[in-house]
Design an enzyme around this catalytic site. Structure first.
Site, PDB file in Angstrom:
ATOM      1  N   PRO A  24       0.787  -1.227   0.000  1.00  0.00           N
ATOM      2  CA  PRO A  24       0.000   0.000   0.000  1.00  0.00           C
ATOM      3  C   PRO A  24       0.825   1.286   0.000  1.00  0.00           C
ATOM      4  O   PRO A  24       1.872   1.370   0.638  1.00  0.00           O
ATOM      5  CB  PRO A  24      -0.827  -0.097   1.284  1.00  0.00           C
ATOM      6  CG  PRO A  24      -0.129  -1.094   2.126  1.00  0.00           C
ATOM      7  CD  PRO A  24       0.524  -2.063   1.179  1.00  0.00           C
ATOM      8  N   ASN A  25       0.325   2.231  -0.763  1.00  0.00           N
ATOM      9  CA  ASN A  25       0.856   3.597  -0.862  1.00  0.00           C
ATOM     10  C   ASN A  25       2.169   3.707  -1.638  1.00  0.00           C
ATOM     11  O   ASN A  25       2.671   4.816  -1.839  1.00  0.00           O
ATOM     12  CB  ASN A  25       1.024   4.243   0.534  1.00  0.00           C
ATOM     13  CG  ASN A  25      -0.287   4.310   1.280  1.00  0.00           C
ATOM     14  OD1 ASN A  25      -1.279   4.786   0.717  1.00  0.00           O
ATOM     15  ND2 ASN A  25      -0.334   3.830   2.501  1.00  0.00           N
ATOM     16  N   ARG A  32       5.229  11.089  -2.222  1.00  0.00           N
ATOM     17  CA  ARG A  32       4.960  10.716  -0.835  1.00  0.00           C
ATOM     18  C   ARG A  32       6.205  10.911   0.036  1.00  0.00           C
ATOM     19  O   ARG A  32       7.245  10.301  -0.238  1.00  0.00           O
ATOM     20  CB  ARG A  32       4.562   9.237  -0.827  1.00  0.00           C
ATOM     21  CG  ARG A  32       4.405   8.633   0.522  1.00  0.00           C
ATOM     22  CD  ARG A  32       4.281   7.119   0.434  1.00  0.00           C
ATOM     23  NE  ARG A  32       4.121   6.604   1.766  1.00  0.00           N
ATOM     24  CZ  ARG A  32       4.336   5.341   2.118  1.00  0.00           C
ATOM     25  NH1 ARG A  32       4.684   4.456   1.217  1.00  0.00           N
ATOM     26  NH2 ARG A  32       4.196   4.968   3.362  1.00  0.00           N
ATOM     27  N   TYR A  37      11.490   8.925   1.534  1.00  0.00           N
ATOM     28  CA  TYR A  37      11.591   7.973   0.418  1.00  0.00           C
ATOM     29  C   TYR A  37      12.305   8.528  -0.806  1.00  0.00           C
ATOM     30  O   TYR A  37      12.518   7.796  -1.776  1.00  0.00           O
ATOM     31  CB  TYR A  37      10.181   7.485   0.028  1.00  0.00           C
ATOM     32  CG  TYR A  37       9.477   6.793   1.169  1.00  0.00           C
ATOM     33  CD1 TYR A  37       9.958   5.586   1.671  1.00  0.00           C
ATOM     34  CD2 TYR A  37       8.351   7.360   1.773  1.00  0.00           C
ATOM     35  CE1 TYR A  37       9.334   4.955   2.739  1.00  0.00           C
ATOM     36  CE2 TYR A  37       7.721   6.732   2.832  1.00  0.00           C
ATOM     37  CZ  TYR A  37       8.220   5.530   3.315  1.00  0.00           C
ATOM     38  OH  TYR A  37       7.606   4.900   4.371  1.00  0.00           O
ATOM     39  N   ASN A  88       7.610  -5.795  -1.027  1.00  0.00           N
ATOM     40  CA  ASN A  88       7.666  -4.692  -0.064  1.00  0.00           C
ATOM     41  C   ASN A  88       6.246  -4.591   0.496  1.00  0.00           C
ATOM     42  O   ASN A  88       5.365  -4.018  -0.143  1.00  0.00           O
ATOM     43  CB  ASN A  88       8.075  -3.376  -0.731  1.00  0.00           C
ATOM     44  CG  ASN A  88       8.175  -2.249   0.305  1.00  0.00           C
ATOM     45  OD1 ASN A  88       7.710  -2.392   1.438  1.00  0.00           O
ATOM     46  ND2 ASN A  88       8.770  -1.130  -0.086  1.00  0.00           N
ATOM     47  N   ALA A  91       3.127  -0.757   4.798  1.00  0.00           N
ATOM     48  CA  ALA A  91       2.566  -0.677   6.156  1.00  0.00           C
ATOM     49  C   ALA A  91       2.103  -2.039   6.675  1.00  0.00           C
ATOM     50  O   ALA A  91       2.100  -2.279   7.892  1.00  0.00           O
ATOM     51  CB  ALA A  91       1.412   0.322   6.179  1.00  0.00           C
ATOM     52  N   GLU A 112      11.928  -9.958   1.543  1.00  0.00           N
ATOM     53  CA  GLU A 112      11.242  -8.735   1.990  1.00  0.00           C
ATOM     54  C   GLU A 112      12.165  -7.538   1.775  1.00  0.00           C
ATOM     55  O   GLU A 112      13.341  -7.596   2.152  1.00  0.00           O
ATOM     56  CB  GLU A 112      10.918  -8.886   3.484  1.00  0.00           C
ATOM     57  CG  GLU A 112      10.304  -7.657   4.121  1.00  0.00           C
ATOM     58  CD  GLU A 112      10.210  -7.796   5.646  1.00  0.00           C
ATOM     59  OE1 GLU A 112      10.520  -8.878   6.203  1.00  0.00           O
ATOM     60  OE2 GLU A 112       9.848  -6.789   6.277  1.00  0.00           O
ATOM     61  N   HIS A 114      12.523  -3.056   1.893  1.00  0.00           N
ATOM     62  CA  HIS A 114      12.002  -1.738   2.249  1.00  0.00           C
ATOM     63  C   HIS A 114      12.962  -0.684   1.737  1.00  0.00           C
ATOM     64  O   HIS A 114      14.187  -0.876   1.794  1.00  0.00           O
ATOM     65  CB  HIS A 114      11.894  -1.581   3.772  1.00  0.00           C
ATOM     66  CG  HIS A 114      10.980  -2.585   4.384  1.00  0.00           C
ATOM     67  ND1 HIS A 114       9.613  -2.468   4.336  1.00  0.00           N
ATOM     68  CD2 HIS A 114      11.244  -3.765   4.999  1.00  0.00           C
ATOM     69  CE1 HIS A 114       9.075  -3.530   4.915  1.00  0.00           C
ATOM     70  NE2 HIS A 114      10.038  -4.333   5.319  1.00  0.00           N
ATOM     71  N   ARG A 121      13.485   4.214  12.286  1.00  0.00           N
ATOM     72  CA  ARG A 121      12.302   5.076  12.265  1.00  0.00           C
ATOM     73  C   ARG A 121      11.466   4.876  13.535  1.00  0.00           C
ATOM     74  O   ARG A 121      11.984   4.434  14.543  1.00  0.00           O
ATOM     75  CB  ARG A 121      11.510   4.785  10.981  1.00  0.00           C
ATOM     76  CG  ARG A 121      12.329   5.084   9.714  1.00  0.00           C
ATOM     77  CD  ARG A 121      11.537   4.860   8.451  1.00  0.00           C
ATOM     78  NE  ARG A 121      10.380   5.743   8.387  1.00  0.00           N
ATOM     79  CZ  ARG A 121       9.391   5.610   7.479  1.00  0.00           C
ATOM     80  NH1 ARG A 121       9.457   4.638   6.565  1.00  0.00           N
ATOM     81  NH2 ARG A 121       8.370   6.445   7.477  1.00  0.00           N
TER      82      ARG A 121
HETATM   83  C1  DQA Z   1       8.273   0.916   3.767  1.00  0.00           C
HETATM   84  C2  DQA Z   1       8.407   1.095   5.282  1.00  0.00           C
HETATM   85  C3  DQA Z   1       7.056   0.939   5.971  1.00  0.00           C
HETATM   86  O1  DQA Z   1       7.185   1.149   7.370  1.00  0.00           O
HETATM   87  C4  DQA Z   1       6.065   1.953   5.433  1.00  0.00           C
HETATM   88  O2  DQA Z   1       4.794   1.762   6.005  1.00  0.00           O
HETATM   89  C5  DQA Z   1       5.993   1.963   3.948  1.00  0.00           C
HETATM   90  C6  DQA Z   1       7.234   1.834   3.179  1.00  0.00           C
HETATM   91  C7  DQA Z   1       9.616   1.166   3.034  1.00  0.00           C
HETATM   92  O3  DQA Z   1       9.724   0.744   1.893  1.00  0.00           O
HETATM   93  O4  DQA Z   1      10.496   1.817   3.588  1.00  0.00           O
HETATM   94  O5  DQA Z   1       4.945   2.180   3.376  1.00  0.00           O
HETATM   95  O6  DQA Z   1       7.918  -0.441   3.517  1.00  0.00           O
END
Ligand code: DQA
Length: 160
Positions: A24-25, A32, A37, A88, A91, A112, A114, A121
């Site tokens: 998501p997102n 964003r 990021y 990835n 959230a 996995e 990120h 964080r």
């Molecule tokens: C994320 C890290 C997560 O905590 C966050 O909710 C994201 C992006 C990252 O790629 O750094 O949406 O997965």
């Protein structure tokens, strides 16, 4: 009558296949929270992945979803079709027992990734429900996390 079932295998036509899932997102990357990021977009990430996949002779299926159930279904149907998953979970990393269970339910190794270093964080991001069932986790390297993750995923094909 003999019916021949054509199965899409993880090595269809001799080509290795990796399922890439953006949670998501991540479709909003670029606009964003650029302080966290950066300016990289999902298209930039995908272009880098496709370039590497081409060089390594691997086929990619890339999906972005904002819906937990959709991600669960993608993973659930991945068995026999894909040799590895690069995910990835965004959230959902910190909340989704359903995605974790989906990964541990299939015989497809998952990596996995990120963009950000989740351990540097907020505290709620320090826990990944996914990493115990993933083969490994790469975080904190921005777009490079995905490239390193794809390298790892390709190395895992056929190994679970
Ligand atoms: C994320 C890290 C997560 O905590 C966050 O909710 C994201 C992006 C990252 O790629 O750094 O949406 O997965």
């Amino acid at each position: 009558m003999i019916t021949k079932k054509i199965k899409i295998t993880e090595r269809r036509g001799g080509v290795k296949r990796v399922l890439v899932i953006h949670g998501p997102n991540l479709n909003l990357l670029g606009q964003r929270e650029p302080d966290i990021y950066g300016k990289v977009t999902m298209d930039d990430i995908n272009s880098g992945l496709k370039k590497m996949a081409k060089a390594k002779k691997v086929a990619l299926e890339i999906v972005q979803s904002n819906h937990e159930g959709e991600i669960v279904e993608l993973i659930g149907k991945s068995g026999g079709k894909f040799g590895a998953i690069l995910i990835n979970p965004a959230a959902y990393t910190h909340t989704s027992v359903a995605i974790r269970d989906a990964i541990s339910s299939v015989k497809v190794p998952a990596v996995e990734v990120h963009l950000s270093n989740i351990y540097a964080r907020e505290e709620f991001r320090h826990t990944s429900l996914i990493s115990p069932v993933a083969k490994g986790q790469i975080c904190g390297f921005g777009k490079m996390s995905y490239i390193l993750g794809l390298e790892a995923a390709i190395g895992l094909i056929g190994k679970k």
